[in-house]
Design a protein around this motif. Structure first.
Motif, PDB file in Angstrom:
ATOM      1  N   SER A  11      30.401   8.630  45.912  1.00  0.00           N
ATOM      2  CA  SER A  11      30.310   7.637  46.977  1.00  0.00           C
ATOM      3  C   SER A  11      29.960   6.264  46.423  1.00  0.00           C
ATOM      4  O   SER A  11      29.518   6.114  45.281  1.00  0.00           O
ATOM      5  CB  SER A  11      29.246   8.058  47.993  1.00  0.00           C
ATOM      6  N   GLU A 230      32.528   7.500  51.422  1.00  0.00           N
ATOM      7  CA  GLU A 230      32.366   8.834  50.828  1.00  0.00           C
ATOM      8  C   GLU A 230      33.684   9.594  50.984  1.00  0.00           C
ATOM      9  O   GLU A 230      33.839  10.433  51.875  1.00  0.00           O
ATOM     10  CB  GLU A 230      31.200   9.556  51.501  1.00  0.00           C
ATOM     11  N   LEU A 256      30.058  16.916  45.799  1.00  0.00           N
ATOM     12  CA  LEU A 256      29.743  15.569  46.267  1.00  0.00           C
ATOM     13  C   LEU A 256      28.531  15.051  45.514  1.00  0.00           C
ATOM     14  O   LEU A 256      27.497  15.726  45.461  1.00  0.00           O
ATOM     15  CB  LEU A 256      29.432  15.570  47.767  1.00  0.00           C
ATOM     16  N   HIS A 258      25.792  12.403  45.681  1.00  0.00           N
ATOM     17  CA  HIS A 258      25.271  11.698  46.842  1.00  0.00           C
ATOM     18  C   HIS A 258      23.878  11.145  46.537  1.00  0.00           C
ATOM     19  O   HIS A 258      22.879  11.829  46.730  1.00  0.00           O
ATOM     20  CB  HIS A 258      25.187  12.705  47.986  1.00  0.00           C
ATOM     21  N   PRO A 261      21.578  10.467  50.546  1.00  0.00           N
ATOM     22  CA  PRO A 261      22.222  11.076  51.707  1.00  0.00           C
ATOM     23  C   PRO A 261      21.589  10.607  53.009  1.00  0.00           C
ATOM     24  O   PRO A 261      20.377  10.440  53.105  1.00  0.00           O
ATOM     25  CB  PRO A 261      22.010  12.577  51.496  1.00  0.00           C
ATOM     26  N   THR A 292      29.044   5.829  56.444  1.00  0.00           N
ATOM     27  CA  THR A 292      28.747   7.245  56.237  1.00  0.00           C
ATOM     28  C   THR A 292      29.479   8.181  57.191  1.00  0.00           C
ATOM     29  O   THR A 292      29.518   9.385  56.957  1.00  0.00           O
ATOM     30  CB  THR A 292      27.229   7.506  56.361  1.00  0.00           C
ATOM     31  N   LEU A 295      32.240  10.854  55.903  1.00  0.00           N
ATOM     32  CA  LEU A 295      31.876  12.116  55.261  1.00  0.00           C
ATOM     33  C   LEU A 295      31.728  13.223  56.296  1.00  0.00           C
ATOM     34  O   LEU A 295      32.178  14.354  56.087  1.00  0.00           O
ATOM     35  CB  LEU A 295      30.576  11.961  54.471  1.00  0.00           C
ATOM     36  N   VAL A 391      26.748  19.825  46.999  1.00  0.00           N
ATOM     37  CA  VAL A 391      26.182  18.472  47.007  1.00  0.00           C
ATOM     38  C   VAL A 391      25.106  18.366  45.938  1.00  0.00           C
ATOM     39  O   VAL A 391      24.220  19.232  45.847  1.00  0.00           O
ATOM     40  CB  VAL A 391      25.579  18.120  48.381  1.00  0.00           C
ATOM     41  N   SER A 393      22.211  15.789  45.045  1.00  0.00           N
ATOM     42  CA  SER A 393      21.477  14.633  45.551  1.00  0.00           C
ATOM     43  C   SER A 393      20.005  14.820  45.209  1.00  0.00           C
ATOM     44  O   SER A 393      19.599  15.896  44.746  1.00  0.00           O
ATOM     45  CB  SER A 393      21.651  14.503  47.070  1.00  0.00           C
TER      46      SER A 393
END
Length: 518
Positions: A11, A230, A256, A258, A261, A292, A295, A391, A393
């Motif tokens: 992103s 994203e 992803l 991120h 988030p 956002t 996504l 994900v 993050s």
């Protein structure tokens, strides 16, 4: 062909590109021993990015296919090379200059960058999302109705990064090179001037999608994250094409990356009747929502497609059993009807903009196979297979440490621009990204299809490639006040430049639109 195939979506993150760089360095180091030679076990073969994510995506593809060490490459890109002092050089009609970004790109894509061993033999598909300021006209055709002319401002530039590409492959030709496209994608409209790209060479690609570009092919662009921050959907488009002819046991996972988030706020924020939002807070919140929402939409589409594929398999299995019980005469009649339907659908599909795959022959197919072909083609799921989404993050690590994400990300202040003011903040976020990737790997890599031995080998390679220092413990809670006190001249210089540009633009707009000017 590798059985485990990873696709990455990166992103837009402004200075938090340092976090993304740390994650990518860890992932590339992890799969390197598993992606060597003719018999690759694991590959990263598709990367989609927007804004800062486009720049990082291109660098990641370069490291994978060229055998370059991702740690110094990502650190030079996001820790040592993008300070506010560099970006305030060569100023023109915008708060920050993109000139030094081009110089940095020339340095990052140099052929004598540090190597780390063998390279991945599979090419890497890269999709970079941009915001086209003019817009691209689209002629939307409708069955039995007049077409509708619409405009899209999302432009996605795709390319295939091949093993053995040298520096000129990334830096040439001028105004249309992969590096130029990545800079245009990352030209955040709050800070950088718009970027001019030459798109004439890709006119045929635009026309195949039903899109019209102006005569000459030049277009001005700004940050792709403005409208699709994203871009999971664009990465899915890449892998749909890549996976069409893969063996059935191929495992595809989308990861992803991120940094920050966006979850729903806790408590009574934005829902308290006694506490109406201010104008400025609403303005900032609206910008955040715009960046956002895509996504959420893409994830819903993934879930819907996975579920529909499962349902379709159940339907096809049941119907195939029924068809097998038909008489030979009824099966022949069904085959004729299905071939006619398939031919009609294929004809309509080829007439749609963006559809260019030639129809597959139906001769020799049994009625049950023809029925499956008709259903999958009509539903738009032909060639698609279920995919997993992971994900990476700071959320999980923050929970383990009893902290919030904001208490661990050092550069998230000033709308994610804060990291540009201090190298320590960017180094902290790079370190945090690497640590978050390592933390994810223990459970995440097996979910992606790696065996226990492969997972162990990958984690060992990533751990050897960089030693995590947990710099977030020192820098994660840096405040705007601390940044302004430590870097007063840089902040003052930026504010002065914003004031100068704003005044200059206001005068220019007034002059252009004043009916009494001479």
């Amino acid at each position: 062909m590798a059985r485990v195939r990873l696709a990455l979506t990166i992103s837009g993150a402004v200075a938090l590109g340092a976090f993304e760089g740390g994650v990518l360095a860890a992932l590339i180091n992890a799969i390197r021993p598993l992606s060597q030679g003719d018999d690759e076990e694991v590959v990263i073969d598709a990367i989609g990015g927007a804004s800062a994510g486009s720049m990082t995506a291109l660098l990641a593809a370069r490291c994978l296919t060229g055998g370059y060490d991702p740690v110094p490459v990502m650190q030079e890109a996001w820790v040592t090379g993008d300070s506010i002092q560099h970006l305030l050089h060569n100023l023109g009609d915008s708060p920050l200059s993109a000139d030094d970004l081009r110089k940095l790109a020339e340095h990052l894509f140099r052929d004598d960058a540090p190597k780390a061993g063998g390279s991945q033999r599979s090419p890497v598909q890269v999709a970079m999302t941009l915001a086209c300021l003019r817009g691209l006209e689209y002629d939307a055709q409708q069955p039995n109705r007049p077409g509708i002319t619409a405009t899209t401002y999302v432009d996605v530039v795709t390319l295939e990064v091949q093993p053995g590409w040298n520096a000129s492959s990334f830096l040439q030709p001028d105004r249309s090179s992969p590096a130029d496209v990545s800079i245009a994608s990352g030209a955040n409209e709050m800070a950088f001037p718009p970027q001019l790209l030459a798109r004439e060479a890709d006119r045929a690609k635009y026309e195949a999608q039903g899109l019209t570009i102006p005569e000459g092919g030049y277009l001005w662009y700004t940050d792709g994250g403005t409208i699709d921050n994203e871009p999971l959907g664009h990465t899915l488009d890449l892998t749909n094409d890549l996976d069409r002819n893969c063996p059935d046991d191929t495992v595809r996972t989308h990861v992803l990356i991120h940094p920050d988030p966006a979850g729903s706020p806790s408590g009574m924020d934005w829902c308290d009747p006694a506490n109406p939002p201010t104008w400025l807070s609403t303005l900032l919140r609206a910008d955040h929502l715009q960046r956002t929402q895509s996504l959420y939409d893409d994830l819903r589409n993934v879930i819907k497609t996975n579920t529909r594929l499962l349902w379709m398999d159940q339907v096809l299995e049941s119907i195939s059993q029924v068809i097998s019980g038909f008489s030979e005469e009824d099966q022949d009649r069904l085959a004729v009807a299905l071939r006619s339907v398939i031919a009609s659908i294929d004809g309509d599909r080829l007439g749609l903009a963006g559809s260019h795959d030639p129809p597959e022959p139906t001769a020799g197919l049994e009625p049950s196979a023809l029925f499956e072909r008709a259903i999958r083609t009509a539903s738009g799921t032909s060639g698609k297979r279920p995919v997993g989404v992971e994900v990476i993050s700071p959320v999980r690590l923050a929970g383990q440490q009893g902290r919030s994400v904001a208490q661990m990300l050092a550069g998230e202040i000033l709308g994610h621009f804060g990291g540009f003011f201090d190298e320590n903040l960017r180094a902290s976020d790079f370190d945090l990204g690497y640590e978050c990737a390592l933390e994810w790997m223990t459970a995440g890599l097996p979910r992606c299809g790696l065996t226990a031995d492969q997972t162990k080998q990958a984690i060992a390679a990533a751990s050897d490639g960089y030693k995590v220092q947990q710099l977030w413990k020192k820098w994660g809670e840096t405040s705007l006040g601390q940044v302004s006190s430590h870097h007063p001249m840089a902040l003052a210089g930026l504010l002065a430049q914003i004031g100068r540009v704003s005044a200059q633009d206001a005068i220019g707009i007034h002059h252009r639109h004043n009916p009494f000017r001479t």
